[in-house]
Design a protein around this motif. Sequence first.
Motif, mmCIF file in Angstrom:
data_model
loop_
_atom_site.group_PDB
_atom_site.id
_atom_site.type_symbol
_atom_site.label_atom_id
_atom_site.label_comp_id
_atom_site.label_asym_id
_atom_site.label_seq_id
_atom_site.Cartn_x
_atom_site.Cartn_y
_atom_site.Cartn_z
ATOM 1 N N ARG A 1 48.724 33.897 46.678
ATOM 2 C CA ARG A 1 47.366 33.751 46.149
ATOM 3 C C ARG A 1 46.693 35.114 46.004
ATOM 4 O O ARG A 1 46.016 35.383 45.007
ATOM 5 C CB ARG A 1 46.540 32.856 47.079
ATOM 6 C CG ARG A 1 46.774 31.395 46.832
ATOM 7 C CD ARG A 1 45.770 30.531 47.581
ATOM 8 N NE ARG A 1 46.505 29.426 48.177
ATOM 9 C CZ ARG A 1 46.842 29.316 49.448
ATOM 10 N NH1 ARG A 1 46.479 30.224 50.314
ATOM 11 N NH2 ARG A 1 47.530 28.288 49.865
ATOM 12 N N GLU B 1 48.214 36.898 42.985
ATOM 13 C CA GLU B 1 47.746 36.287 41.739
ATOM 14 C C GLU B 1 46.307 36.711 41.447
ATOM 15 O O GLU B 1 45.950 36.985 40.299
ATOM 16 C CB GLU B 1 47.846 34.762 41.820
ATOM 17 C CG GLU B 1 49.265 34.246 41.719
ATOM 18 C CD GLU B 1 49.360 32.735 41.889
ATOM 19 O OE1 GLU B 1 48.375 32.110 42.365
ATOM 20 O OE2 GLU B 1 50.414 32.189 41.555
ATOM 21 N N GLU B 2 45.476 36.757 42.491
ATOM 22 C CA GLU B 2 44.087 37.179 42.298
ATOM 23 C C GLU B 2 44.022 38.633 41.835
ATOM 24 O O GLU B 2 43.241 38.969 40.936
ATOM 25 C CB GLU B 2 43.301 36.996 43.600
ATOM 26 C CG GLU B 2 41.818 37.177 43.456
ATOM 27 C CD GLU B 2 41.199 36.181 42.488
ATOM 28 O OE1 GLU B 2 40.290 36.597 41.744
ATOM 29 O OE2 GLU B 2 41.632 35.009 42.455
ATOM 30 N N ARG C 1 44.922 38.703 38.186
ATOM 31 C CA ARG C 1 43.815 38.212 37.350
ATOM 32 C C ARG C 1 42.746 39.301 37.195
ATOM 33 O O ARG C 1 42.192 39.479 36.109
ATOM 34 C CB ARG C 1 43.211 36.959 37.976
ATOM 35 C CG ARG C 1 44.060 35.732 37.786
ATOM 36 C CD ARG C 1 43.324 34.465 38.209
ATOM 37 N NE ARG C 1 44.278 33.393 38.353
ATOM 38 C CZ ARG C 1 44.708 32.888 39.505
ATOM 39 N NH1 ARG C 1 44.227 33.348 40.635
ATOM 40 N NH2 ARG C 1 45.591 31.931 39.525
ATOM 41 N N ARG C 2 42.441 40.009 38.299
ATOM 42 C CA ARG C 2 41.449 41.083 38.221
ATOM 43 C C ARG C 2 41.924 42.200 37.311
ATOM 44 O O ARG C 2 41.156 42.750 36.528
ATOM 45 C CB ARG C 2 41.145 41.633 39.620
ATOM 46 C CG ARG C 2 40.058 40.812 40.316
ATOM 47 C CD ARG C 2 39.601 41.484 41.589
ATOM 48 N NE ARG C 2 40.235 40.762 42.691
ATOM 49 C CZ ARG C 2 40.948 41.306 43.652
ATOM 50 N NH1 ARG C 2 41.138 42.590 43.707
ATOM 51 N NH2 ARG C 2 41.487 40.557 44.589
ATOM 52 N N GLU D 1 44.028 41.946 34.790
ATOM 53 C CA GLU D 1 43.994 41.469 33.402
ATOM 54 C C GLU D 1 42.564 41.397 32.880
ATOM 55 O O GLU D 1 42.290 41.744 31.728
ATOM 56 C CB GLU D 1 44.636 40.092 33.292
ATOM 57 C CG GLU D 1 46.126 40.120 33.393
ATOM 58 C CD GLU D 1 46.719 38.719 33.333
ATOM 59 O OE1 GLU D 1 45.947 37.736 33.293
ATOM 60 O OE2 GLU D 1 47.938 38.618 33.322
ATOM 61 N N ALA D 2 41.649 40.970 33.690
ATOM 62 C CA ALA D 2 40.256 40.806 33.262
ATOM 63 C C ALA D 2 39.580 42.158 33.107
ATOM 64 O O ALA D 2 38.750 42.339 32.216
ATOM 65 C CB ALA D 2 39.484 39.955 34.264
ATOM 66 N N PRO E 1 51.192 38.317 33.879
ATOM 67 C CA PRO E 1 50.346 37.229 34.401
ATOM 68 C C PRO E 1 51.200 36.167 35.052
ATOM 69 O O PRO E 1 52.364 35.961 34.677
ATOM 70 C CB PRO E 1 49.640 36.710 33.145
ATOM 71 C CG PRO E 1 50.503 37.124 32.008
ATOM 72 C CD PRO E 1 51.184 38.375 32.433
ATOM 73 N N THR F 1 51.768 29.557 34.439
ATOM 74 C CA THR F 1 50.866 28.410 34.621
ATOM 75 C C THR F 1 51.678 27.156 34.623
ATOM 76 O O THR F 1 52.679 27.017 33.904
ATOM 77 C CB THR F 1 49.822 28.374 33.493
ATOM 78 O OG1 THR F 1 50.507 28.307 32.251
ATOM 79 C CG2 THR F 1 48.913 29.569 33.550
#
Length: 165
Positions: A116, A119-120, A123-124, A126-127, A161, A164
């Motif tokens: 987790r 993954e977080e 995500r950060r 990528e964002a 990433p 999903t």
Amino acid sequence: MLRYLPFLLVLALWIYAFIDCINTPESQVRGLPKVVWVLIILLFGEVLIGPIAWLVAGKERHRVAGGGGSTPSEWHRRHSTAKWVAPDDNPEFLRSLREENKKDEALLKDWEADLRRREEELRRKEAGPADGATGTDGTTGPTGSDGTHGKSGRKGPEDTPPATS
């Protein structure tokens, strides 16, 4: 080949009676001394008188009382000092399984928490560049020909990433 069978059977009985007589303790020999029985078996073995006499009258045979213990496995079952316990009935084994299960669950929770966290972070990452975020020095990083940020312009495993479901 079949004509040799009677000779081989006589020879096998002769050898069996001789070895059985030699291996029998003196206290279990009946009627005559052990040396005399050996001579009778050897001298009268070809006509089967010696071996058959030994098997019938020469050795004390112990009968099994109650019919139990006639095979070695039955005897060992009745005379064993340590009782074997099946794993599903053994409290020590079940306790060790519970302890191993707790260790495995704790390890799994650690792995899930680490997954987790990673993954977080992804995500950060990528964002951040997609929003036009600036670096710590206030400038935007160099952009490669394919639109990725970094020195070589290639995406590494940490930049990929998560899948999903």
